[in-house]
Design an enzyme around this catalytic site. Sequence first.
Site, short mmCIF file in Angstrom:
data_model
loop_
_atom_site.label_atom_id
_atom_site.label_comp_id
_atom_site.label_asym_id
_atom_site.label_seq_id
_atom_site.Cartn_x
_atom_site.Cartn_y
_atom_site.Cartn_z
N GLU A 102 0.83 -1.20 0.00
CA GLU A 102 0.00 0.00 0.00
C GLU A 102 0.86 1.25 0.00
OE1 GLU A 102 -2.57 1.35 -0.72
OE2 GLU A 102 -4.36 0.75 0.35
N ASP A 103 0.30 2.33 -0.51
CA ASP A 103 1.01 3.60 -0.47
C ASP A 103 0.85 4.29 0.87
OD1 ASP A 103 -1.67 3.77 -1.35
OD2 ASP A 103 -1.38 5.82 -2.01
N ASP A 106 -4.37 5.28 6.22
CA ASP A 106 -4.96 6.49 6.78
C ASP A 106 -5.93 6.05 7.89
OD1 ASP A 106 -5.74 9.12 7.01
OD2 ASP A 106 -6.72 9.25 5.09
N PHE A 155 -2.11 16.82 4.01
CA PHE A 155 -2.59 16.33 2.72
C PHE A 155 -1.40 16.08 1.81
CE2 PHE A 155 -6.67 16.43 0.16
CZ PHE A 155 -6.16 15.63 -0.84
N ARG A 168 -0.18 12.06 -9.11
CA ARG A 168 0.40 10.75 -8.79
C ARG A 168 1.80 10.62 -9.36
NH1 ARG A 168 -3.91 7.46 -6.97
NH2 ARG A 168 -5.89 7.82 -8.01
C1 PRP Z 1 -6.17 5.78 -0.73
C2 PRP Z 1 -4.81 5.20 -0.42
C3 PRP Z 1 -5.14 3.94 0.35
C4 PRP Z 1 -6.39 4.32 1.09
C5 PRP Z 1 -6.05 4.64 2.52
O1 PRP Z 1 -6.71 5.13 -1.84
O2 PRP Z 1 -4.13 4.88 -1.63
O3 PRP Z 1 -5.41 2.87 -0.53
O4 PRP Z 1 -6.93 5.49 0.44
O5 PRP Z 1 -7.18 5.13 3.20
P1 PRP Z 1 -7.81 4.43 4.44
O6 PRP Z 1 -6.74 3.91 5.31
O7 PRP Z 1 -8.56 5.56 5.09
O8 PRP Z 1 -8.75 3.37 3.97
P2 PRP Z 1 -7.93 5.71 -2.65
O9 PRP Z 1 -9.20 5.09 -2.18
O10 PRP Z 1 -7.88 7.22 -2.63
O11 PRP Z 1 -7.70 5.19 -4.12
P3 PRP Z 1 -6.38 5.40 -5.02
O12 PRP Z 1 -5.33 4.51 -4.46
O13 PRP Z 1 -6.81 5.00 -6.38
O14 PRP Z 1 -6.02 6.86 -4.92
MG MG Z 2 -6.83 8.38 -3.76
MN MN Z 3 -5.28 3.48 -2.64
#
Ligand code: PRP
Ligand code: MG
Ligand code: MN
Length: 183
Positions: A102-103, A106, A155, A168
């Site tokens: 994961e990136d 949160d 952010f 990105r």
């Molecule tokens: C973002 C991020 C994680 C997730 C973390 O993805 O890349 O996958 O939110 O949030 P959380 O811990 O509150 O669940 P996003 O849903 O924005 O999709 P993306 O990766 O396509 O940007």
């Molecule tokens: Mg996102």
């Molecule tokens: Mn994501």
Amino acid sequence: ISDTNEIIEKVLIDEESLNLRIKKLASYINEHYKDEDTLIMVAILKGSVMFMAELAKYIKVDTNLEFMAVSSYESGTESSGNVKILKDLDTDITDKNVLIVEDIIDTGHTLLKLKNNLQKRDPKDIKIITLLDKPERREVEIKPDWYGFKIPNEFVVGFGLDYDQRLRNLPYIGVLKREVYEK
Ligand code: PRP
Ligand code: MG
Ligand code: MN
């Protein structure tokens, strides 16, 4: 279309620091899985694409690169434990070692639900690696097995992370200017 550098408040983690840390993380992964006969790395689209690509370059053990897309906000199911899968794995993970890539973690909802979903497929083991961890924001209990950087509640964008699907492609992790997302 504006110059991306103009909407960045500051660079939080520069390219060199990212690269160094990711190499270090890869060395932990190599050490951890050296006596295992399987490793399936699963990146969660789209945020983890850059991290997956960079990390995988330094993985020395035999591995499969897999990708999943999930929807994080399926209304009403926030606490039900279900995750909507938009793109599933192309491979069977039964009795395999799985490493979720994961990136950012949160609130933790995405990973908790995803982990529960994958657990039902009877893998040998599931571990989590995240580039960024924002522990202040956590709403459910989930911890990565490895993380790159713990970051404050700001952010952040770049290196896979988006603001409204943009930015990105930045090679660093930056903090977005407040006026950009507050207007
Ligand atoms: C973002 C991020 C994680 C997730 C973390 O993805 O890349 O996958 O939110 O949030 P959380 O811990 O509150 O669940 P996003 O849903 O924005 O999709 P993306 O990766 O396509 O940007
Ligand atoms: Mg996102
Ligand atoms: Mn994501």
